[in-house]
Scaffold this motif. Sequence first.
Motif, mmCIF file in Angstrom:
data_model
loop_
_atom_site.group_PDB
_atom_site.id
_atom_site.type_symbol
_atom_site.label_atom_id
_atom_site.label_comp_id
_atom_site.label_asym_id
_atom_site.label_seq_id
_atom_site.Cartn_x
_atom_site.Cartn_y
_atom_site.Cartn_z
ATOM 1 N N PHE A 22 -7.941 0.630 -9.102
ATOM 2 C CA PHE A 22 -8.086 0.690 -10.270
ATOM 3 C C PHE A 22 -9.433 1.382 -11.079
ATOM 4 O O PHE A 22 -9.168 1.757 -12.097
ATOM 5 N N ARG A 23 -10.171 0.067 -10.501
ATOM 6 C CA ARG A 23 -11.525 0.346 -11.782
ATOM 7 C C ARG A 23 -11.977 1.429 -11.534
ATOM 8 O O ARG A 23 -13.051 2.216 -12.180
ATOM 9 N N ARG A 24 -11.804 2.165 -10.283
ATOM 10 C CA ARG A 24 -12.482 3.130 -9.643
ATOM 11 C C ARG A 24 -12.232 4.511 -10.527
ATOM 12 O O ARG A 24 -12.095 5.524 -10.429
ATOM 13 N N GLN A 25 -10.470 4.925 -10.143
ATOM 14 C CA GLN A 25 -9.610 5.597 -10.957
ATOM 15 C C GLN A 25 -10.070 5.777 -12.228
ATOM 16 O O GLN A 25 -9.621 6.155 -13.479
ATOM 17 N N GLY A 26 -10.678 5.007 -13.540
ATOM 18 C CA GLY A 26 -11.297 4.517 -14.324
ATOM 19 C C GLY A 26 -10.029 3.717 -15.525
ATOM 20 O O GLY A 26 -10.039 3.831 -16.480
ATOM 21 N N PHE A 27 -9.487 2.713 -14.688
ATOM 22 C CA PHE A 27 -8.732 2.096 -15.720
ATOM 23 C C PHE A 27 -9.288 1.097 -16.499
ATOM 24 O O PHE A 27 -9.987 0.880 -16.149
ATOM 25 N N TYR A 61 -18.544 6.529 -14.733
ATOM 26 C CA TYR A 61 -17.830 7.284 -13.911
ATOM 27 C C TYR A 61 -18.896 8.454 -13.599
ATOM 28 O O TYR A 61 -19.067 9.537 -12.389
ATOM 29 N N LEU A 62 -19.803 8.913 -14.845
ATOM 30 C CA LEU A 62 -21.133 10.578 -14.328
ATOM 31 C C LEU A 62 -21.911 10.151 -13.357
ATOM 32 O O LEU A 62 -22.597 11.077 -12.723
ATOM 33 N N HIS A 63 -22.111 8.833 -13.481
ATOM 34 C CA HIS A 63 -23.120 8.083 -12.799
ATOM 35 C C HIS A 63 -23.038 8.578 -11.005
ATOM 36 O O HIS A 63 -23.434 8.829 -10.677
ATOM 37 N N ASP A 64 -21.838 7.417 -11.251
ATOM 38 C CA ASP A 64 -21.282 7.833 -9.576
ATOM 39 C C ASP A 64 -21.412 8.869 -8.973
ATOM 40 O O ASP A 64 -21.195 8.852 -7.911
ATOM 41 N N ALA A 65 -21.079 10.265 -9.912
ATOM 42 C CA ALA A 65 -20.050 11.525 -9.589
ATOM 43 C C ALA A 65 -22.129 12.515 -9.235
ATOM 44 O O ALA A 65 -21.689 13.575 -8.941
ATOM 45 N N GLY A 66 -22.925 11.697 -9.391
ATOM 46 C CA GLY A 66 -24.282 11.991 -9.992
ATOM 47 C C GLY A 66 -24.530 12.849 -10.430
ATOM 48 O O GLY A 66 -25.551 13.723 -10.317
ATOM 49 N N LEU A 67 -24.243 13.458 -11.331
ATOM 50 C CA LEU A 67 -24.352 14.227 -12.920
ATOM 51 C C LEU A 67 -24.634 13.361 -14.166
ATOM 52 O O LEU A 67 -26.008 14.107 -15.337
ATOM 53 N N VAL A 68 -25.487 12.382 -13.991
ATOM 54 C CA VAL A 68 -25.897 11.089 -15.024
ATOM 55 C C VAL A 68 -26.884 10.763 -14.404
ATOM 56 O O VAL A 68 -26.472 9.590 -13.655
ATOM 57 N N LEU A 119 -10.628 6.750 -17.099
ATOM 58 C CA LEU A 119 -11.798 7.399 -17.146
ATOM 59 C C LEU A 119 -12.654 8.428 -16.528
ATOM 60 O O LEU A 119 -13.253 9.276 -16.591
ATOM 61 N N ALA A 120 -12.139 8.972 -14.998
ATOM 62 C CA ALA A 120 -12.374 9.166 -13.989
ATOM 63 C C ALA A 120 -12.237 10.441 -13.944
ATOM 64 O O ALA A 120 -12.206 11.332 -13.363
ATOM 65 N N GLU A 121 -11.098 10.521 -14.553
ATOM 66 C CA GLU A 121 -10.691 11.895 -15.103
ATOM 67 C C GLU A 121 -11.305 13.013 -15.771
ATOM 68 O O GLU A 121 -10.673 14.416 -15.843
ATOM 69 N N ALA A 122 -12.175 12.540 -16.578
ATOM 70 C CA ALA A 122 -13.457 13.143 -17.440
ATOM 71 C C ALA A 122 -14.382 13.834 -16.357
ATOM 72 O O ALA A 122 -14.726 14.761 -16.638
ATOM 73 N N GLU A 123 -14.599 14.044 -15.214
ATOM 74 C CA GLU A 123 -15.329 14.102 -14.155
ATOM 75 C C GLU A 123 -15.525 15.707 -14.148
ATOM 76 O O GLU A 123 -15.844 16.452 -14.257
ATOM 77 N N LYS A 149 0.462 -1.305 -0.128
ATOM 78 C CA LYS A 149 0.137 0.213 0.125
ATOM 79 C C LYS A 149 0.578 0.890 0.173
ATOM 80 O O LYS A 149 0.386 1.974 -0.341
ATOM 81 N N ARG A 150 1.964 0.923 -0.053
ATOM 82 C CA ARG A 150 2.891 2.614 0.194
ATOM 83 C C ARG A 150 3.336 2.539 -0.548
ATOM 84 O O ARG A 150 3.532 3.559 -1.398
ATOM 85 N N HIS A 151 3.090 1.892 -1.966
ATOM 86 C CA HIS A 151 3.287 2.182 -3.649
ATOM 87 C C HIS A 151 2.067 2.607 -3.922
ATOM 88 O O HIS A 151 2.614 3.392 -5.236
ATOM 89 N N GLY A 152 0.956 3.161 -3.136
ATOM 90 C CA GLY A 152 -0.092 3.560 -3.821
ATOM 91 C C GLY A 152 -1.017 2.929 -3.821
ATOM 92 O O GLY A 152 -1.367 1.316 -3.018
ATOM 93 N N SER A 153 -2.474 2.534 -4.898
ATOM 94 C CA SER A 153 -3.074 1.445 -5.012
ATOM 95 C C SER A 153 -2.289 0.274 -5.417
ATOM 96 O O SER A 153 -1.795 0.233 -6.415
ATOM 97 N N VAL A 154 -4.002 -0.265 -4.329
ATOM 98 C CA VAL A 154 -2.734 -2.646 -5.266
ATOM 99 C C VAL A 154 -4.206 -2.829 -5.083
ATOM 100 O O VAL A 154 -4.230 -4.062 -5.472
ATOM 101 N N ALA A 155 -4.908 -2.426 -4.627
ATOM 102 C CA ALA A 155 -6.749 -3.120 -5.273
ATOM 103 C C ALA A 155 -7.156 -2.714 -6.516
ATOM 104 O O ALA A 155 -7.183 -1.899 -7.073
ATOM 105 N N ILE A 156 -7.742 -4.139 -7.032
ATOM 106 C CA ILE A 156 -8.324 -3.581 -8.035
ATOM 107 C C ILE A 156 -9.781 -2.700 -7.874
ATOM 108 O O ILE A 156 -9.407 -2.341 -8.948
#
Length: 505
Positions: A284-289, A361-368, A394-398, A274-281
């Motif tokens: 990575f899904r939430r970040q839009g990979f 991703y936009l749905h999760d952000a409450g936009l769509v 993909l998450a960078e679009a929001e 975890k000290r290297h950042g995200s390690v859970a799949i």
Amino acid sequence: MPVTRTRFCPAPSGWLHVGGARAALYNWLAARHDNGAFVFRIEDTDAERVTDESMQGMVEAMRFLGLDWDEGPEVEGPHGPYRQSERTALYAAVVAALLKAGGAYDAYETPAELAAEREAAQREGRPPGYGGGHRNLTDEQREAFLAEGREPVVRIRTPDEGSVGFTDLIRGPVEFAWADIADFVVQRADGSVTYYLANAVDDLAMGINVVSRGEDLLSATPRQLLLYNLLLADDLLDRALADNAYPGRPADAVPPVFAHQPLLVGEDRKPLSKRHGSVAIDEFRRQGFLPEVLVNFLALCGWSYDATTERFTVDELIDRFTLDRVGRHPALFDTAKLRAMNGDRIKELGDAELAERLQPYLHDAGLVDEPALPEQQRLLLGLAPLLRERIQTLAEAEPLVAFCFRDDVVFDEAAVAKHLKGRAGDVLQAAERVLADVGEWNAEAILGALDGVAADLELGRGKTFQPVRVAVAGSAVSPPLPETLALLDRELVLARIRAAQSLVG
């Protein structure tokens, strides 16, 4: 030649991390390459650590990656059940049979006695493993311990001398001296079984013939090989399966061969954590990979087809993957490379597919809405080509397009302070006027109108565009301004420009 049968068997006590996902992927690819079977088994014997939430999260992560299974949760199959918590009767019968056959024995030491033994070994420079003190207890000794209220563990008797060797599909010949492997526990004092026992029983019972896993489990292999021999001797396992109404082993079943995958490391060359950042799949899904990019990238974390090729479709990976092309050396988990690969793949998506991938991703952000309304679909489709070159996930679009879907502008204070000052009031007044007079509401006409404002006020395009951008988007960053404004309702754009004039300092 038996059909290839591989497995992935996580303990659901946390989220599926990238190391586990790579192990699952390599087993999945090996099975699919050989037209074999991939088994998903849940090792949930440690009741204190296991949660249903974690198990469901692992199932969802596997489905997100596209790693379907032929047998396991929600699918079942001919050699179930596939949760170890539902196989406890089988394990108990196997332990009883091992005790009767003499391959195992009861050991009654207390935790304090075992700790004292370890401390003494450390002081004397001896290996810290169990010394075998209760290997040969008499009936009287056992009865005395039971009378004291002691609950025994069950240990496997390891050979006193010689060695055990096997050929690892990745690492080649591997050998361990039995003198370095102490008698090990297969059943705890509370009656639950350990990883060694449950894992060996299930691999044999389910006909698993290829075990590919992380190199951290390499040292477990001698114990499992010993258990294989004990379980197959005199049909011990087959009898336990039959006597307890569990499915029999496949007719062509053979003991597994092993392939121990190299360690995953971060940029500091230390084991990935975890000290290297995200390690859970799931992260990575939430970040839009994209799942296909994660699969491609994880495949390259240890495996290569040749010296140059790095981009593979899933079908190409299935066609080309073999375990003997996995390297032995630690594999770098290069997040920058993953982001670059993801951005490149996003650039390859068509407008409709990119819009479809952005929608959750936009749905999760409450936009769509879910499903997206027709007007939202139109906006997404129009924004897709404007975003393609500007995002790596993909998450960078929001944050870039949220203003297009909100009723009200959310202003960034720093952007307001920087761009809504000086002559910004003149710019906004002029922009409101010329945009109201534009004939056809399209990007070309909007660009011409705003360039006209810049010329009339003798300002550069930046000094003109940025106040308008902040007025409409609330931020100094957005997709290309004329093209984005053209997607929005003209009256909405004018109303926002008009309202922002009061913010000019």
